[in-house]
Design an enzyme around this catalytic site. Structure first.
Site, short mmCIF file in Angstrom:
data_model
loop_
_atom_site.label_atom_id
_atom_site.label_comp_id
_atom_site.label_asym_id
_atom_site.label_seq_id
_atom_site.Cartn_x
_atom_site.Cartn_y
_atom_site.Cartn_z
N ARG A 1 34.45 39.11 33.67
CA ARG A 1 35.60 38.64 34.10
C ARG A 1 36.20 39.81 35.00
O ARG A 1 35.88 41.00 34.42
CB ARG A 1 36.78 37.97 33.28
N HIS B 1 46.79 45.71 29.88
CA HIS B 1 47.45 46.15 28.76
C HIS B 1 48.86 45.29 28.34
O HIS B 1 49.68 45.80 27.81
CB HIS B 1 47.87 47.47 28.79
N GLY C 1 30.16 48.51 30.05
CA GLY C 1 31.04 49.64 30.27
C GLY C 1 31.49 49.73 31.52
O GLY C 1 32.48 50.83 31.78
N SER D 1 34.22 43.32 31.11
CA SER D 1 34.26 42.51 29.77
C SER D 1 32.96 41.92 29.46
O SER D 1 32.38 40.68 29.09
CB SER D 1 35.07 41.21 29.80
N SER D 2 31.78 42.86 29.42
CA SER D 2 30.55 42.22 29.00
C SER D 2 30.41 41.82 27.49
O SER D 2 29.67 40.94 27.14
CB SER D 2 29.33 43.50 29.21
N ASP E 1 40.11 38.29 27.77
CA ASP E 1 38.70 38.52 27.93
C ASP E 1 37.92 37.03 27.45
O ASP E 1 37.21 36.33 28.37
CB ASP E 1 38.05 39.56 27.50
#
Length: 400
Positions: free
Chosen positions: A36, A43, A138, A142-143, A190
């Site tokens: 995504r 946050h 990374g 949102s892997s 996520d």
């Protein structure tokens, strides 16, 4: 030049090829779950606020088959994954009241183990599987949630799923897996968007009520450009939990359940009692970012892209100055994008300390943005031109 987005068909063919090479048989189940990009609302999720992500055409695919016994064998094709990239998992006892799985192994497999342990459906049988993904690791896309939600979807296909389970229940189980097994106290965004994404829509998520609203984002004149700084971030260090702790402390001072309940008056109060400057800045970001996200959703409904873009820039400045989660490379990407006529807004996206920016730009100007960044950015950026895409789905189920 933007990276071509691999098709589901090509990813599936490659995953099946690897499966055949590894296990000398064919996979009969295949699922996909997307990464995504968060358009705005950073946050805020663990502060019970609003977020507005969209699902990407970049996905994680799992192919596999059920086997006898109680040992699962799993392979990842990701060259960036920590080793070993082929692991075994002792599946939970079918008669146990609580599913327990050992918290060991490379980080990538902990997401899978956490989902198996928290799966709501029937106790899953052992299986052979291959994980293949086009979501960069990374990069703030949102892997991790893509692996979690793909695993949950795979277990559904394997077992028939939990009867009458809601999509939000699936997302919450995946979030719990990340908390327990990856040690990452993430919010719900996520997993929600990976489960619930829809073509042509962003998703406004209320992280307090766990409700969501689809917001159309399908104007052919508008492009979402993701630029990966290729500066890797690592979130299980101290920075993310520290930010979360600061927010909780500020809410406690304000006698609020969370910063979702706070407003500008509360920011003024924190100033008046000479609250620690760091706490004040963290609270100010969250409170104003929640307000920006609500305004941004209204702007998108009205197709007021100028306003939406302006809110994106304000969001980035707040993340850089008050929340202190940006970095020079990402700041540079935002500045270079905003130099180009036709760019509506740009900001860092994801938890920070590297990763990606997201830029809203008129389609006719996107190549100029890529050209300007490529020429002037000190590193080697990667570009993805994306449209809001579909959430998790089963591609193939067993015929047996």
């Amino acid at each position: 030049m933007a990276e071509p987005t691999p098709s589901i068909e090509s990813l599936l063919a490659q995953a099946k090829k690897v499966f055949r090479e590894e296990f000398d048989t064919d996979a009969d189940i295949a699922v996909a779950a997307p990464g995504r990009v968060n358009l705005i609302g950073e946050h805020t999720d663990y502060n019970d606020g609003f977020v507005m992500p969209m699902a990407l055409p970049l996905v994680t695919i799992i192919v596999g088959r059920k086997i006898d016994g109680d040992i699962t064998t799993l392979v990842t094709t990701n060259p960036d994954a920590d080793k070993p990239r082929k692991i075994t998992i002792e599946m939970p006892n079918k008669n146990a009241l609580v599913r327990t799985i050992e918290h060991s192994g490379p980080k990538w497999c902990l997401y899978v183990k956490g989902v198996i342990a928290n799966y709501h459906g029937p106790c899953p049988p052992a299986f052979q599987g291959v994980i293949h993904s086009s979501v960069p690791t990374g990069g703030g896309l949102s892997s991790s949630a893509a692996i979690e939600v793909a695993t949950y979807t795979f277990l559904d296909a394997l077992t028939g799923g939990a009867p009458e389970e809601s999509l939000s229940d699936k997302a919450l189980a995946c979030q719990k897996a990340e908390h327990q097994y990856a040690g990452m106290p993430c919010g719900i965004m996520d997993q929600f968007i990976s489960v619930m994404g829809k073509d042509g829509h962003a998703l406004l998520i209320d992280c307090w009520s766990l409700t969501s609203e689809l917001i159309p984002l399908n104007d052919p004149q508008i492009v979402v450009l993701i630029t990966n700084s290729n500066v890797k971030h690592e979130l299980t260090g101290s920075e993310y939990p520290t930010r979360r702790k600061h927010c909780e402390e500020a809410a406690l001072i304000l006698k609020k359940v969370s910063l979702r309940d706070a407003n500008e008056t509360d920011i003024a109060y924190l100033k008046s009692i000479e609250t620690d400057e760091v706490l004040l800045r963290r609270a100010r970001h969250v409170i104003t970012e929640i307000q920006r996200t609500v305004k941004a959703a209204e702007a998108l409904k009205e197709k007021n892209y100028q306003k939406f873009g302006s809110l994106m820039v304000d969001s980035h400045n707040s993340l850089r100055d008050d929340y202190a989660v940006s970095c020079p490379e990402v700041d540079s990407l935002v500045e270079l994008a905003l130099q180009v006529e036709g760019v509506l807004g740009s900001r860092m996206t994801g938890a920070g300390f590297g990763g990606c920016t997201v830029t809203l730009v008129y389609a006719h100007a996107v190549e100029k943005v890529i050209e300007n960044i490529t020429k002037n950015y000190q590193g080697k950026p990667t570009f993805y031109i994306c449209k809001p895409s579909q959430g998790a789905r089963v591609i193939q189920t067993s015929n047996k």
